[in-house]
Design a protein around this motif. Structure first.
Motif, PDB file in Angstrom:
ATOM      1  N   MET A 152       0.619  -1.212   0.038  1.00  0.00           N
ATOM      2  CA  MET A 152       0.157  -0.044   0.134  1.00  0.00           C
ATOM      3  C   MET A 152       0.805   1.155   0.122  1.00  0.00           C
ATOM      4  SD  MET A 152      -3.043   0.797   2.728  1.00  0.00           S
ATOM      5  CE  MET A 152      -1.881   0.557   4.052  1.00  0.00           C
ATOM      6  N   PRO A 153       1.927   1.286   0.691  1.00  0.00           N
ATOM      7  CA  PRO A 153       2.624   2.645   0.582  1.00  0.00           C
ATOM      8  C   PRO A 153       3.303   2.881  -0.603  1.00  0.00           C
ATOM      9  CG  PRO A 153       3.082   1.377   2.760  1.00  0.00           C
ATOM     10  CD  PRO A 153       2.661   0.420   1.768  1.00  0.00           C
ATOM     11  N   TRP A 154       3.662   1.993  -1.427  1.00  0.00           N
ATOM     12  CA  TRP A 154       4.263   2.036  -2.713  1.00  0.00           C
ATOM     13  C   TRP A 154       3.239   2.851  -3.496  1.00  0.00           C
ATOM     14  CZ3 TRP A 154       6.091  -3.776  -4.391  1.00  0.00           C
ATOM     15  CH2 TRP A 154       6.820  -4.085  -3.623  1.00  0.00           C
ATOM     16  N   TYR A 155       2.049   2.490  -3.489  1.00  0.00           N
ATOM     17  CA  TYR A 155       0.978   2.945  -4.189  1.00  0.00           C
ATOM     18  C   TYR A 155       0.430   4.424  -3.929  1.00  0.00           C
ATOM     19  CZ  TYR A 155       0.931  -1.729  -5.497  1.00  0.00           C
ATOM     20  OH  TYR A 155       1.174  -3.105  -5.865  1.00  0.00           O
ATOM     21  N   LYS A 156       0.577   4.628  -2.551  1.00  0.00           N
ATOM     22  CA  LYS A 156       0.058   5.921  -2.018  1.00  0.00           C
ATOM     23  C   LYS A 156       1.010   6.823  -2.279  1.00  0.00           C
ATOM     24  CE  LYS A 156      -3.196   4.690   1.751  1.00  0.00           C
ATOM     25  NZ  LYS A 156      -3.479   4.749   3.071  1.00  0.00           N
ATOM     26  N   HIS A 157       2.212   6.524  -2.084  1.00  0.00           N
ATOM     27  CA  HIS A 157       3.505   7.592  -1.934  1.00  0.00           C
ATOM     28  C   HIS A 157       4.406   7.693  -3.154  1.00  0.00           C
ATOM     29  CE1 HIS A 157       2.112   8.344   2.038  1.00  0.00           C
ATOM     30  NE2 HIS A 157       2.057   7.072   2.279  1.00  0.00           N
ATOM     31  N   HIS A 158       4.220   6.609  -4.272  1.00  0.00           N
ATOM     32  CA  HIS A 158       5.562   6.448  -5.140  1.00  0.00           C
ATOM     33  C   HIS A 158       4.949   6.378  -6.581  1.00  0.00           C
ATOM     34  CE1 HIS A 158       8.281   6.469  -1.888  1.00  0.00           C
ATOM     35  NE2 HIS A 158       7.620   5.513  -1.428  1.00  0.00           N
ATOM     36  N   LEU A 159       3.664   5.755  -6.688  1.00  0.00           N
ATOM     37  CA  LEU A 159       3.320   5.012  -8.324  1.00  0.00           C
ATOM     38  C   LEU A 159       3.113   6.316  -8.868  1.00  0.00           C
ATOM     39  CD1 LEU A 159       2.791   2.974 -10.174  1.00  0.00           C
ATOM     40  CD2 LEU A 159       0.512   2.690  -9.110  1.00  0.00           C
ATOM     41  N   GLY A 184      -1.753  -9.445 -12.339  1.00  0.00           N
ATOM     42  CA  GLY A 184      -1.271  -9.707 -11.178  1.00  0.00           C
ATOM     43  C   GLY A 184      -1.585  -8.786 -10.263  1.00  0.00           C
ATOM     44  N   CYS A 185      -2.807  -8.377 -10.334  1.00  0.00           N
ATOM     45  CA  CYS A 185      -3.368  -7.019  -9.646  1.00  0.00           C
ATOM     46  C   CYS A 185      -3.783  -7.170  -8.027  1.00  0.00           C
ATOM     47  CB  CYS A 185      -4.425  -6.378 -10.303  1.00  0.00           C
ATOM     48  SG  CYS A 185      -6.025  -7.507 -10.222  1.00  0.00           S
ATOM     49  N   GLY A 186      -3.852  -8.509  -7.756  1.00  0.00           N
ATOM     50  CA  GLY A 186      -4.065  -8.535  -6.395  1.00  0.00           C
ATOM     51  C   GLY A 186      -5.209  -7.964  -6.062  1.00  0.00           C
ATOM     52  N   SER A 187      -5.360  -7.272  -4.995  1.00  0.00           N
ATOM     53  CA  SER A 187      -6.498  -6.574  -4.174  1.00  0.00           C
ATOM     54  C   SER A 187      -6.896  -5.308  -5.093  1.00  0.00           C
ATOM     55  CB  SER A 187      -6.466  -6.161  -2.896  1.00  0.00           C
ATOM     56  OG  SER A 187      -5.357  -5.503  -2.628  1.00  0.00           O
ATOM     57  N   GLY A 188      -6.112  -4.870  -6.081  1.00  0.00           N
ATOM     58  CA  GLY A 188      -6.381  -3.673  -7.087  1.00  0.00           C
ATOM     59  C   GLY A 188      -5.908  -2.243  -6.722  1.00  0.00           C
ATOM     60  N   LEU A 189      -5.011  -2.385  -5.796  1.00  0.00           N
ATOM     61  CA  LEU A 189      -4.802  -0.876  -5.338  1.00  0.00           C
ATOM     62  C   LEU A 189      -3.723  -0.059  -6.256  1.00  0.00           C
ATOM     63  CD1 LEU A 189      -3.646  -1.488  -1.532  1.00  0.00           C
ATOM     64  CD2 LEU A 189      -5.978  -0.801  -2.555  1.00  0.00           C
ATOM     65  N   ALA A 190      -2.946  -0.913  -6.986  1.00  0.00           N
ATOM     66  CA  ALA A 190      -2.406  -0.175  -8.051  1.00  0.00           C
ATOM     67  C   ALA A 190      -3.090   0.390  -9.027  1.00  0.00           C
ATOM     68  CB  ALA A 190      -1.000  -1.025  -8.626  1.00  0.00           C
ATOM     69  N   PHE A 250       3.569  -5.689 -10.515  1.00  0.00           N
ATOM     70  CA  PHE A 250       4.206  -5.559  -9.428  1.00  0.00           C
ATOM     71  C   PHE A 250       4.555  -6.702  -8.579  1.00  0.00           C
ATOM     72  CE2 PHE A 250       1.681  -1.891 -10.708  1.00  0.00           C
ATOM     73  CZ  PHE A 250       2.586  -0.861 -10.559  1.00  0.00           C
ATOM     74  N   VAL A 251       5.905  -7.044  -8.564  1.00  0.00           N
ATOM     75  CA  VAL A 251       6.391  -8.388  -7.848  1.00  0.00           C
ATOM     76  C   VAL A 251       5.542  -9.423  -8.226  1.00  0.00           C
ATOM     77  CG1 VAL A 251       7.775  -7.122  -5.976  1.00  0.00           C
ATOM     78  CG2 VAL A 251       5.709  -7.497  -5.634  1.00  0.00           C
ATOM     79  N   VAL A 252       5.536  -9.624  -9.687  1.00  0.00           N
ATOM     80  CA  VAL A 252       4.725 -10.737 -10.047  1.00  0.00           C
ATOM     81  C   VAL A 252       5.367 -11.949 -10.695  1.00  0.00           C
ATOM     82  CG1 VAL A 252       2.894 -11.453 -11.570  1.00  0.00           C
ATOM     83  CG2 VAL A 252       2.483  -9.550 -10.190  1.00  0.00           C
ATOM     84  N   ILE A 253       6.523 -11.520 -11.630  1.00  0.00           N
ATOM     85  CA  ILE A 253       7.126 -12.394 -12.506  1.00  0.00           C
ATOM     86  C   ILE A 253       7.902 -13.352 -11.797  1.00  0.00           C
ATOM     87  CG2 ILE A 253       8.995 -12.369 -14.539  1.00  0.00           C
ATOM     88  CD1 ILE A 253       6.251 -10.818 -15.113  1.00  0.00           C
ATOM     89  N   HIS A 254       8.591 -12.795 -10.635  1.00  0.00           N
ATOM     90  CA  HIS A 254       9.569 -13.838 -10.124  1.00  0.00           C
ATOM     91  C   HIS A 254       8.697 -15.110  -9.530  1.00  0.00           C
ATOM     92  CE1 HIS A 254       8.760 -11.476  -6.520  1.00  0.00           C
ATOM     93  NE2 HIS A 254       8.903 -12.586  -5.756  1.00  0.00           N
ATOM     94  N   ASP A 255       7.583 -14.898  -8.995  1.00  0.00           N
ATOM     95  CA  ASP A 255       6.317 -15.883  -8.371  1.00  0.00           C
ATOM     96  C   ASP A 255       5.894 -16.991  -9.501  1.00  0.00           C
ATOM     97  OD1 ASP A 255       6.955 -14.646  -5.797  1.00  0.00           O
ATOM     98  OD2 ASP A 255       4.756 -13.694  -6.056  1.00  0.00           O
ATOM     99  N   ALA A 256       5.940 -16.562 -10.842  1.00  0.00           N
ATOM    100  CA  ALA A 256       4.926 -17.270 -11.994  1.00  0.00           C
ATOM    101  C   ALA A 256       5.741 -18.681 -12.016  1.00  0.00           C
ATOM    102  CB  ALA A 256       5.324 -16.357 -13.157  1.00  0.00           C
ATOM    103  N   LEU A 349      13.580   0.808  -1.938  1.00  0.00           N
ATOM    104  CA  LEU A 349      12.499   0.671  -2.781  1.00  0.00           C
ATOM    105  C   LEU A 349      12.697  -0.552  -3.923  1.00  0.00           C
ATOM    106  CD1 LEU A 349      11.453   4.238  -3.629  1.00  0.00           C
ATOM    107  CD2 LEU A 349      10.270   2.611  -2.125  1.00  0.00           C
ATOM    108  N   PRO A 350      11.504  -1.260  -4.312  1.00  0.00           N
ATOM    109  CA  PRO A 350      11.746  -2.148  -5.581  1.00  0.00           C
ATOM    110  C   PRO A 350      12.412  -1.570  -6.604  1.00  0.00           C
ATOM    111  CG  PRO A 350       9.483  -1.504  -5.246  1.00  0.00           C
ATOM    112  CD  PRO A 350      10.088  -0.836  -4.318  1.00  0.00           C
ATOM    113  N   ALA A 351      13.004  -2.419  -7.463  1.00  0.00           N
ATOM    114  CA  ALA A 351      13.851  -2.206  -8.795  1.00  0.00           C
ATOM    115  C   ALA A 351      12.730  -1.770  -9.645  1.00  0.00           C
ATOM    116  CB  ALA A 351      14.425  -3.410  -9.212  1.00  0.00           C
TER     117      ALA A 351
END
Length: 357
Positions: A152-159, A184-190, A250-256, A349-351
């Protein structure tokens, strides 16, 4: 010993103390989880210096349990304690991390994830013996709620404040009414954050996890953007035949399970003049480059979630340490012609990888 050399008893004793400290930290993680779950950090932030009895009256929680919990927090360095007045206080500097959900430093999602992840250890131990892994549906539903709060902080403060403006031409397209796919939107916050920031754009979110999509749809209604953002239950093959101006993961590819095929599908979904933003963890494939706090956190998390979920589907099992070099090679194989790591002013922060056809 095997080589006949005497061991250093001082080192043995220090390491024994280290094990005790790590054991205490593991159990303290459960106390942090409880403090977040029942609202104790928020109550302490609101009340200031408070006695155990005052805290119990204010929260309605059991005073005897509070005494042990407060002791855990004081001895762990999370709360200040004044013996003369028997008052406890959450330091002002700790509130943005533990109590303020609007803070860019808020870590409540991390606290919430600790117990679901650790609870999976017996199942992961069986995978050590027999291979395979734990699929996503084996995890408690709370896992996805914790992930929502963690990112959540990524989307609120950086995206929309930093990340999208750092990409070549993307913000102009979105302001003019571009199309967006968050895979891979999860709960849709982004997706919801982008819909709010760029009201002329059409935003679609996609995820294979039905409970997350149901939560995303509810979040969109609550945010007042259900007419401008839609969510679908699907894997990346649903993207075939559709193209978008801006594609995100958002941090999806490495889990696939099949990250290479997923990248091919994402390339096909990226318009020829479009952009794909791959957000991944700022980690390396090389162990010696991860000798830091982030590495100490993410090797266990990768074992307990990222890697095992992929392996449970007979997948690649990349895990959290995919790294830039591998990401670059996979992007090229998928058909992306341009790959750029976006400079970040804060290494934790993420890459951010900007990919274009």
């Amino acid at each position: 010993m095997a080589d006949g050399n005497a061991i250093d008893t001082d080192k043995v004793e220090k390491f024994s103390a280290r094990i005790m400290e790590d054991y205490g930290n593991t159990l303290r993680g459960a106390m942090l989880y409880i403090g977040d779950k029942v609202g104790l950090f928020k109550a302490l932030w609101r009340l200031g210096a408070v006695t155990q009895e005052e805290l119990a009256r204010d929260t309605g929680l059991n005073a005897r349990y509070l005494r042990e919990w407060l002791g855990s927090m004081v001895t762990g360095g999370y709360l200040d304690y004044e013996p003369q007045t028997r008052r406890y206080r959450l330091p002002d500097e700790f509130a943005p991390v533990l109590a303020d959900e609007d803070s860019p430093y808020f870590a409540g999602g991390i606290l919430q994830l600790s117990v679901p992840f650790v609870s999976m250890a017996p199942r992961i131990a069986e995978a050590f013996r027999n291979g395979g892994g734990a699929p996503e549906e084996a995890y408690p539903l709370e896992t996805w709620q914790g992930m929502e709060r963690m990112t959540m902080p990524w989307y609120k403060h950086h995206l929309v404040q930093r990340w999208i403006p750092s990409l070549d031409g993307v913000e102009d397209k979105l302001r003019a009414g571009g199309t967006v796919m968050d895979f891979g939107c999860g709960s849709g916050l982004a997706a919801i954050t982008m819909a709010l920031a760029y009201p002329k754009s059409r935003v679609v979110g996609c995820d294979f996890h039905l409970p997350s999509i149901e939560r995303a749809r509810a979040n969109a209604v609550a945010a007042g953007v259900a007419d401008r953002v839609s969510f679908e239950v699907a894997d990346s093959d649903v993207l075939v035949g559709q193209t978008f101006d801006f594609v995100t993961t958002f941090v999806v590819i490495h889990d696939a399970a099949d990250p290479q095929q997923m990248l091919r599908d994402l390339r096909a979904a990226t318009a020829d003049d479009g952009t794909y933003l791959m957000v991944e963890l700022n980690l390396s494939e090389e162990l010696h480059e991860n000798m830091n706090l982030f590495g100490r956190v993410m090797y266990p998390q990768s074992t307990l979630y990222c890697m095992t979920c992929s392996l449970s589907h007979d997948g690649a099992g990349l895990g959290a340490f995919m790294g830039e070099k591998r990401a670059r090679a996979m992007a090229s194989e998928a058909g992306f012609g341009r790959f750029r790591k976006v400079p970040s002013e804060r290494p934790p922060l993420p890459a951010l990888f900007e990919l274009r056809p």
